[in-house]
Design a protein around this motif. Sequence first.
Motif, short mmCIF file in Angstrom:
data_model
loop_
_atom_site.label_atom_id
_atom_site.label_comp_id
_atom_site.label_asym_id
_atom_site.label_seq_id
_atom_site.Cartn_x
_atom_site.Cartn_y
_atom_site.Cartn_z
N LYS A 31 0.83 -1.21 0.00
CA LYS A 31 0.00 0.00 0.00
C LYS A 31 0.86 1.26 0.00
O LYS A 31 0.55 2.23 -0.69
N ALA A 32 1.96 1.23 0.75
CA ALA A 32 2.89 2.36 0.75
C ALA A 32 3.49 2.55 -0.64
O ALA A 32 3.62 3.68 -1.13
N LEU A 33 3.85 1.44 -1.27
CA LEU A 33 4.39 1.51 -2.63
C LEU A 33 3.37 2.13 -3.57
O LEU A 33 3.69 3.04 -4.34
N GLU A 34 2.15 1.66 -3.52
CA GLU A 34 1.13 2.21 -4.41
C GLU A 34 0.92 3.69 -4.15
O GLU A 34 0.78 4.48 -5.08
N LEU A 86 1.43 0.66 -13.59
CA LEU A 86 2.05 1.94 -13.19
C LEU A 86 3.56 1.81 -13.06
O LEU A 86 4.31 2.64 -13.58
N VAL A 87 4.03 0.76 -12.38
CA VAL A 87 5.48 0.63 -12.18
C VAL A 87 6.19 0.16 -13.44
O VAL A 87 7.40 0.34 -13.56
N ARG A 137 5.81 -5.39 -4.50
CA ARG A 137 4.55 -5.65 -5.19
C ARG A 137 4.19 -7.13 -5.14
O ARG A 137 3.07 -7.50 -4.78
N LYS A 138 5.15 -7.98 -5.45
CA LYS A 138 4.89 -9.42 -5.49
C LYS A 138 4.59 -9.99 -4.11
O LYS A 138 3.67 -10.79 -3.94
N VAL A 139 5.38 -9.60 -3.10
CA VAL A 139 5.14 -10.10 -1.75
C VAL A 139 3.81 -9.58 -1.22
O VAL A 139 3.06 -10.32 -0.57
N PHE A 159 10.06 -8.94 6.05
CA PHE A 159 11.19 -8.09 6.43
C PHE A 159 11.80 -7.44 5.20
O PHE A 159 12.07 -6.24 5.19
N PHE A 160 12.03 -8.23 4.15
CA PHE A 160 12.65 -7.66 2.96
C PHE A 160 11.71 -6.70 2.23
O PHE A 160 12.16 -5.72 1.62
N ALA A 161 10.41 -6.93 2.29
CA ALA A 161 9.46 -5.97 1.73
C ALA A 161 9.55 -4.65 2.51
O ALA A 161 9.57 -3.57 1.91
N LEU A 162 9.62 -4.74 3.83
CA LEU A 162 9.75 -3.55 4.67
C LEU A 162 11.07 -2.83 4.38
O LEU A 162 11.08 -1.60 4.20
N LEU A 163 12.15 -3.54 4.33
CA LEU A 163 13.45 -2.93 4.02
C LEU A 163 13.43 -2.26 2.65
O LEU A 163 13.92 -1.14 2.48
N ASN A 164 12.83 -2.93 1.68
CA ASN A 164 12.76 -2.37 0.33
C ASN A 164 11.88 -1.12 0.26
O ASN A 164 12.23 -0.16 -0.42
N ILE A 165 10.75 -1.11 0.97
CA ILE A 165 9.91 0.09 0.93
C ILE A 165 10.62 1.23 1.65
O ILE A 165 10.54 2.39 1.24
#
Length: 135
Positions: free
Chosen positions: A40-43, A66-67, A89-91, A107-113
Amino acid sequence: MRNFDYIKDEPSLRSLYHFCNVAELTQLSDPETSAINSRKALEWIVRAIYAIKGLEIGERTSLFELVDGEPFKEFVANDKLMMAVHYIRKVGNAAAHSGKVSKKESFFALLNIYNFVGSVFVKLGCMESFPPFNK
């Protein structure tokens, strides 16, 4: 202090902060909720980039569209950040559709965002740098 506290006091970023903060707070206890909120943060930030560039977004345009769009890819202009975007996006999609996301994946989704949000603000000139991620 939490990782996204550097954006919490800006009223225009309230929604973005909420998504990022929930992703951080739930990363260990509820990886699916964490991954969904990272997505959601990414979007939110992808739509903000399109708005800043003055580009219209169709009502049914997917996050992938969009991306994968040239305006977004030209703005990011960094293969490593694009890999992070697609990972989030995938996770996030996996969490929303199958409900199966590991703590490691969240964790990696959080780190990436975290890195993506900070990189966008640097790219926009809102700040010179952002603090390193605190595990």
